[in-house]
Motif scaffolding. Structure first.
Motif, PDB file in Angstrom:
ATOM      1  N   ALA A   1      -4.589   4.382   0.951  1.00 48.20           N
ATOM      2  CA  ALA A   1      -4.392   3.640  -0.504  1.00 48.20           C
ATOM      3  C   ALA A   1      -5.216   2.333  -0.487  1.00 48.20           C
ATOM      4  O   ALA A   1      -5.987   1.935   0.672  1.00 48.20           O
TER       5      ALA A   1
ATOM      6  N   ASP B   1      -7.425  13.948  -0.160  1.00 52.30           N
ATOM      7  CA  ASP B   1      -6.239  13.446   0.268  1.00 52.30           C
ATOM      8  C   ASP B   1      -6.490  13.171   1.791  1.00 52.30           C
ATOM      9  O   ASP B   1      -6.799  14.513   2.478  1.00 52.30           O
TER      10      ASP B   1
ATOM     11  N   VAL C   1       2.317   3.479  -2.128  1.00 52.55           N
ATOM     12  CA  VAL C   1       2.005   3.904  -3.789  1.00 52.55           C
ATOM     13  C   VAL C   1       2.380   5.456  -3.863  1.00 52.55           C
ATOM     14  O   VAL C   1       2.947   5.525  -5.079  1.00 52.55           O
ATOM     15  N   ARG C   2       2.305   6.038  -2.790  1.00 52.95           N
ATOM     16  CA  ARG C   2       2.670   7.530  -2.946  1.00 52.95           C
ATOM     17  C   ARG C   2       3.029   8.148  -1.877  1.00 52.95           C
ATOM     18  O   ARG C   2       4.091   9.095  -2.199  1.00 52.95           O
TER      19      ARG C   2
ATOM     20  N   PRO D   1      -3.108  -2.738  -4.097  1.00 56.58           N
ATOM     21  CA  PRO D   1      -2.287  -2.013  -4.909  1.00 56.58           C
ATOM     22  C   PRO D   1      -1.086  -2.707  -5.068  1.00 56.58           C
ATOM     23  O   PRO D   1      -0.705  -3.407  -4.274  1.00 56.58           O
TER      24      PRO D   1
ATOM     25  N   ASP E   1      -1.981   2.637 -13.047  1.00 56.17           N
ATOM     26  CA  ASP E   1      -0.960   3.071 -12.125  1.00 56.17           C
ATOM     27  C   ASP E   1      -0.285   1.800 -11.530  1.00 56.17           C
ATOM     28  O   ASP E   1       1.191   1.759 -11.381  1.00 56.17           O
ATOM     29  N   ASP E   2      -1.114   0.979 -11.231  1.00 52.51           N
ATOM     30  CA  ASP E   2      -0.495  -0.142 -10.497  1.00 52.51           C
ATOM     31  C   ASP E   2       0.279  -1.107 -11.951  1.00 52.51           C
ATOM     32  O   ASP E   2       1.282  -1.733 -11.426  1.00 52.51           O
TER      33      ASP E   2
ATOM     34  N   SER F   1       5.438   1.443  -5.017  1.00 50.06           N
ATOM     35  CA  SER F   1       6.102   2.110  -5.713  1.00 50.06           C
ATOM     36  C   SER F   1       7.484   1.859  -4.991  1.00 50.06           C
ATOM     37  O   SER F   1       7.827   1.783  -3.782  1.00 50.06           O
TER      38      SER F   1
ATOM     39  N   ARG G   1       3.786   0.504 -11.929  1.00 50.31           N
ATOM     40  CA  ARG G   1       4.548   0.276 -11.015  1.00 50.31           C
ATOM     41  C   ARG G   1       5.056  -1.320 -11.102  1.00 50.31           C
ATOM     42  O   ARG G   1       6.310  -1.622 -10.695  1.00 50.31           O
TER      43      ARG G   1
ATOM     44  N   LYS H   1      -9.057   6.563  -9.361  1.00 52.40           N
ATOM     45  CA  LYS H   1      -8.272   6.641 -10.371  1.00 52.40           C
ATOM     46  C   LYS H   1      -9.201   6.221 -11.620  1.00 52.40           C
ATOM     47  O   LYS H   1      -9.059   6.809 -12.741  1.00 52.40           O
TER      48      LYS H   1
ATOM     49  N   ASP I   1      -5.656   7.863  -3.429  1.00 47.14           N
ATOM     50  CA  ASP I   1      -4.966   6.984  -3.926  1.00 47.14           C
ATOM     51  C   ASP I   1      -5.744   5.614  -3.914  1.00 47.14           C
ATOM     52  O   ASP I   1      -5.129   4.429  -3.610  1.00 47.14           O
TER      53      ASP I   1
ATOM     54  N   HIS J   1       0.650  -1.154  -0.058  1.00 41.29           N
ATOM     55  CA  HIS J   1      -0.167  -0.068   0.063  1.00 41.29           C
ATOM     56  C   HIS J   1       0.858   1.411  -0.115  1.00 41.29           C
ATOM     57  O   HIS J   1       0.263   2.158  -0.072  1.00 41.29           O
TER      58      HIS J   1
END
Length: 489
Positions: free
Chosen positions: A390, A439, A112-113, A187, A225-226, A190, A229, A425, A420, A110
């Motif tokens: 996330a 957020d 991811v950001r 997810p 996005d997944d 990253s 990554r 998304k 996220d 999780h």
């Protein structure tokens, strides 16, 4: 021809038997996103063909219901299901589930950001499994692979989620005859964000997990996005090379794609039509107050303390509304959840006090509630407030959109979702159709989104959003994945 699943491998069984056979008390199917997503593509078992589901035997009375190999035939709304349970000792299960799956992989994937362990006081840092814990993880994955290979006539195999990430590679090593699919419901992390937690042995464990996933012919993830990554990690950790349609691994093609999970809209609609209003909602209506609802598992990825903090601040600013928050227990016994419970209790106490001073009802409980009550709350809310730090997808906003379709367009809710989360998304979070991305780590914007949502801004759930949820339902998700899997070999 409509694609249907032939062989499903999942950590979770289709249902757990919590009553003995003599009690004649039917067990109900398990809950959760995986089960809800896969159910529509189950093919009835006719004695020779159909879906076989292999899962873990965790129910108190599971052994009473199965034969010596763990098989039984389950009656489901979609017909008979051939089902097999695998059983493991407590030490093996703790290593597999407690150590690797939920103390290492779950918190890691999780990231991811944002470096969440540093951004919050309760999100646990991924813990490198012990050698014995990793051995247990391998043992469980190997047992699933061996059970799948015993299904000699299965034309394909669909492996689900991070708990069984090693299985695709094991199936390939054992010469499984048909195409192998793997879908990750959570997810993918990253590498840059997760870097502080990938020193030493942790990096090697992640490499082994990615290598196991690459044993599949088709790897499905929730969002583009997944996918990006995952492709990056496969290249850096396993020397996989991007190529047309996916990745080149050891001279063969592994197809990789985004397959956003959907829901069963008809199941939600049926519940929304029959479910009675929840008492707390009726009380709020009598007071003339709008209702904010928060529903999810009590997990450290869900941003519950951040949401409660925003709720408290809105009350302090004099905003009046009723709040109903319900967090269902999850992964009980996993040590990493202790700090979360403390954080939720602390923030709930502060929000409860703030609600008291403005004369508003406030509820935050840790409990499991029935499906009809879940949908009733989603249907009757004025703001559906999800705040995942996330998330693979987060199905609550999709369920809420369908449940709210029974209300006039001008009276529908606004849905808030973590920026996220996959749902933001995939469906867009600009708020123009009633779904607004927020957020959770930016409290001021979180409070502002809540206040605007109570006023129906920037827009309420639209017919277009509802139609898109119907069009991309669980059945179409499963059929698309399975059709692509059939074409992968």
């Amino acid at each position: 021809m409509t694609a249907r699943a032939q062989l499903i491998l999942a950590n979770r069984a289709f249902l757990d038997h919590e009553a003995p056979r003599w009690a004649d008390s039917p067990s109900s199917a398990s809950s959760g996103g995986l089960l809800a997503a896969v159910r529509p593509v189950i093919a009835p078992w006719d004695g020779r063909s159909g879906t076989t589901w292999i899962g873990v035997g965790m129910g108190r009375y599971d052994r009473e219901w199965v034969d010596e190999r763990g098989f039984e035939i389950l009656d489901t709304p979609r017909g008979p299901l051939r089902h097999r349970r695998l059983f493991f000792g407590s030490a093996i299960w703790q290593g597999h589930y407690g150590e690797v799956a939920n103390s290492f992989t779950w918190p890691l994937f999780h990231l991811v950001r944002v470096d969440l362990p540093r951004a919050t006081p309760y999100y646990p840092a991924p813990v490198l499994p012990t050698e014995s814990g990793w051995h247990s993880f391998v043992v469980v994955n190997r047992a699933f692979a061996e059970a799948a290979c015993e299904e000699g006539g299965a034309p394909s195999c669909w492996v689900h989620d991070y708990q069984l990430a090693l299985v695709p590679g094991m199936l390939r090593a054992r010469g499984f005859g048909g195409p192998i699919g793997f879908f990750l419901h959570i997810p993918f992390p990253s590498l840059a964000v997760a870097a502080p937690y990938l020193e030493g042995g942790s990096r090697e464990r992640l490499r082994a997990i990615v290598e196991g996933m690459l044993g599949a012919d088709l790897v499905g993830l929730q969002t583009t996005d997944d996918v990006a990554r995952f492709v990056e990690a496969a290249g850096e950790l396993c020397d996989a090379r991007p190529t047309a349609g996916g990745l080149s691994v050891g001279g063969r093609l592994v197809r990789v794609g985004a397959y956003p999970v959907g829901i069963d809209p008809e199941e939600v609609l049926a519940a929304a039509k029959r479910a009675k209003p929840v008492t707390r909602v009726g009380m709020a209506r009598e007071l003339g107050l709008p209702v904010v609802v928060g529903l999810e598992r009590g997990d450290f990825t869900k941003g519950i303390p951040e949401r409660l903090r925003a709720i408290a601040e809105a009350y302090r600013r004099g905003v009046r509304f009723a709040y109903v928050g319900i967090a269902s227990p999850t992964r009980e016994g996993v040590e990493a959840y202790g700090a979360l419970e403390v954080a939720i209790e602390r923030e709930a106490a502060r929000a409860r006090e703030a609600a008291y001073w403005v004369g508003c009802p406030f509820t935050q409980v840790r409990a499991s509630i029935g499906w009809d009550d879940v949908v009733s709350l989603q249907r009757d809310a004025d703001v559906v407030f999800t705040s995942s730090l996330a998330d693979g997808m987060n199905l609550v906003p999709l369920q809420a959109a369908v449940a709210q379709s029974l209300r006039p367009a001008g009276e529908r809710a606004v849905v808030l979702a973590g920026v996220d989360a996959g749902v933001a998304k995939v469906y867009g979070g600009d708020g123009s159709r009633g779904l607004r991305a927020v957020d959770p780590l930016d409290q001021e914007s979180l409070v502002a989104a809540l206040v605007e949502g109570l006023a129906g801004q920037p827009a309420r759930i639209s017919d277009a959003f509802i139609a898109e949820v119907h069009a991309h339902d669980a059945r179409s998700w499963g059929e698309r994945f399975l059709a692509d899997l059939e074409e992968s070999c």
